[in-house]
Design an enzyme around this catalytic site. Structure first.
Site, short mmCIF file in Angstrom:
data_model
loop_
_atom_site.label_atom_id
_atom_site.label_comp_id
_atom_site.label_asym_id
_atom_site.label_seq_id
_atom_site.Cartn_x
_atom_site.Cartn_y
_atom_site.Cartn_z
N HIS A 199 -3.81 3.01 -12.07
CA HIS A 199 -3.84 4.29 -12.77
C HIS A 199 -4.45 5.40 -11.92
CE1 HIS A 199 -2.63 1.86 -16.06
NE2 HIS A 199 -2.99 2.67 -17.03
N ASN B 8 -9.90 6.14 -20.97
CA ASN B 8 -9.17 6.51 -22.17
C ASN B 8 -9.86 7.63 -22.94
OD1 ASN B 8 -7.08 6.21 -23.94
ND2 ASN B 8 -7.34 4.01 -24.18
N ARG C 56 -9.19 53.29 -27.68
CA ARG C 56 -9.57 53.30 -29.10
C ARG C 56 -9.53 51.90 -29.72
NH1 ARG C 56 -5.57 55.64 -33.18
NH2 ARG C 56 -4.76 56.56 -31.27
N TYR D 7 -5.89 -6.10 -28.17
CA TYR D 7 -5.46 -5.08 -27.22
C TYR D 7 -6.63 -4.59 -26.37
CZ TYR D 7 -3.70 -0.83 -25.11
OH TYR D 7 -3.35 0.12 -24.20
N GLY E 21 -0.54 -0.34 -22.66
CA GLY E 21 0.60 0.52 -22.93
C GLY E 21 1.81 -0.30 -23.35
#
Length: 515
Positions: free
Chosen positions: A86, A199, A288, A56, A63
């Site tokens: 992309h 990535n 306070r 891969y 993807g």
């Protein structure tokens, strides 16, 4: 131009280094150790690329398209294509400092040796940073999972000499022209390199690091403005005593109370109730409980800082190259750890802004301000004083509350349901940046009102630290009490005074370092 040099090694980086590069234009150099590790990891990738079995990111699509094996003759095109396709961001341009942080953090991960990128690619990334070339990155395009894909792709596009980038003079030009002008040769990507450049959680992490730095200053500033308001309302500092906070041992709360007490040391205003009023046993919650609210935010900052430090030490990529030679797929690109704290900080910022606005409103209301003129006006009725400054502050707080709605609770599936759960961390980071800017303005309005109110108590002497804050603010051009005038320039100057750390600086000259 450069403040100093940041050396990128194999073991992560620090928040200070990120800020030095992003905001201070520090020079970046790669250590020899990093270059050696890069070379060894690349040998592993090259060996895998030569084998017939699909790996891969090396010899497959990406993807949902990871099932297709890509032959060697198409792999350079594969890496170019992933960057081009992309780089699909839309919307306004992202700020220069964010893009520089993103580029630097991607280089940090590349230099870890877990990505399989060649040393030459890392060197070119450093060269682009050092030349002051900033890729054009757009607001929309990251889901915070599989990394900040579109933003990082626009940066990788510049590395390839494509797309648009901004030069150090602020002019946007074709990236290829800018690289040529600085003698930088565009990179031709090889196996895995396109994927490795896209990535990561670098954008959301860079924004987290810068927000933490800004919020650290803002929390100190809010302690100062809370103390000034307490003084102006003739409140009591007894509630700030350390023994009261020791029995509820949240560290942030103790720090906030100690800061307020340090600012109020020597004040002639605290505890002076008006003669025609019933004695006040307790101040309102917004005064306070200031240490409790600011303290909870400080503890949130501490947790977010821990997450950021872990992520700065991480190498986020998929697949990753392991020292034993394996290249393994993983899910480390998921932005959930960073996204959660980005959202958590937006909630804390909204609450800090909310309590500051309530204190401001109390200063302006003659029925609750214990003797101050209505709206701190010079001649109420003829003058409106700070009436509309509080409107502006209220609008900012309302926006802060909307920005506190978490982005990380959302997820929208992508990539044909392969990427079916995402973090939305980039969106969380973008809204936090807006929230931090709004919070700064809210604190500035309280500062503007509280300093005017203290000055209107002209028969009593403020604390030396309070007087130092007032003097510094006036020296910065922000005017004090008087008839109505064009208010926006004063508020803008007060905003810059807080943002640049000048309020904290002025007070610390009297108190010493605040926590």
């Amino acid at each position: 131009m450069d403040m100093h040099t940041v050396v990128v090694g194999t073991s992560g980086t620090t928040a200070a280094d990120v800020i030095a590069v992003a905001r201070g234009n520090a020079r970046v150099e790669l250590s020899q150790e990093a270059l050696d590790v890069l070379a060894r990891a690349r040998e592993i990738v090259d060996a895998l690329a030569a084998k017939p079995e699909p790996v891969y990111g090396v010899s497959t699509g990406f993807g949902a398209l990871a099932t297709r094996h890509i032959g060697q003759e198409m792999r350079a095109q594969l890496q170019r294509n992933i960057v081009r396709s992309h780089a699909a961001g839309m919307g306004p341009r992202v700020e220069r400092e964010v893009v520089r942080a993103l580029m630097f953090l991607r280089l940090k991960t590349v230099a870890s040796g877990h990505t399989g990128v060649r040393p030459h690619v890392a060197r070119t990334m450093a060269d682009i940073l050092n030349a002051g070339i900033t890729p054009v990155v757009h607001e929309y395009g990251s889901l915070g999972c599989s990394g900040d894909l579109a933003p990082l792709s626009h940066c990788a596009l510049t590395l390839m000499g494509e797309g648009d980038a901004e030069g150090p003079d602020g002019t946007v030009r074709p990236a290829g022209e800018l690289l040529a002008a600085y003698g930088i040769t565009p990179v031709e990507l090889r196996e895995k390199e396109g994927l490795a450049l896209l990535n990561g959680t670098d954008g959301m992490l860079g924004m987290l690091v810068m927000a933490l730095a800004d919020l650290e200053t803002l929390y100190k500033s809010a302690d100062i403005t809370a103390a000034l308001t307490l003084e102006a309302l003739l409140g009591t500092d007894k509630v700030l005593r350390p023994e009261l906070h020791a029995i509820r041992p949240h560290p942030g709360q103790a720090a906030a109370a100690a800061n307020m007490l340090a600012v109020l040391k020597g004040s002639g205003l605290v505890g002076h109730f008006q003669a025609d009023e019933a004695p006040r046993v307790q101040d309102a919650y917004s005064v306070r409980c200031a240490p409790q609210v600011a303290g909870a935010g400080r503890d949130t900052l501490a947790h977010a800082r821990l997450v950021a430090e872990r992520e700065l030490a991480a190498a986020v990529d998929n697949p990753v190259v392991l020292p034993d030679g394996r290249v393994e797929s993983n899910g480390n690109f998921h932005g959930a750890p960073v996204a959660y704290v980005l959202d958590f900080l937006a909630i804390a910022a909204a609450d800090l802004g909310s309590i500051a606005e309530r204190r401001t409103d109390r200063l302006l209301d003659k029925n609750r301000s214990h003797g101050l003129p209505a709206f701190l006006a010079d001649d109420a009725g003829v003058d409106s004083g700070l009436m509309i400054a509080q409107y502006t502050q209220a609008a900012l707080v309302s926006e802060l509350k909307r920005l506190a709605v978490p982005a990380s609770a959302d997820s929208i599936p992508s990539s044909a349901m392969q990427e079916d759960h995402v973090s939305m961390g980039w969106s969380a980071a973008r809204k936090l940046r807006t929230a931090v800017g709004n919070l700064n303005r809210v604190i500035a309005v309280e500062l503007y009102a509280a300093t005017r109110a203290v000055e209107l108590r002209d028969t009593l002497t403020p604390a030396p630290a309070s007087q130092a804050a007032i003097d510094a603010l006036r020296a910065a051009g922000v005017q004090g009490p008087g008839p109505d005038r064009f208010l926006a320039p004063d508020l803008d100057a007060a905003d810059a005074f807080v943002r640049e750390g000048k309020l904290v600086e002025a007070v610390e000259r009297v108190t010493g370092p605040l926590a």
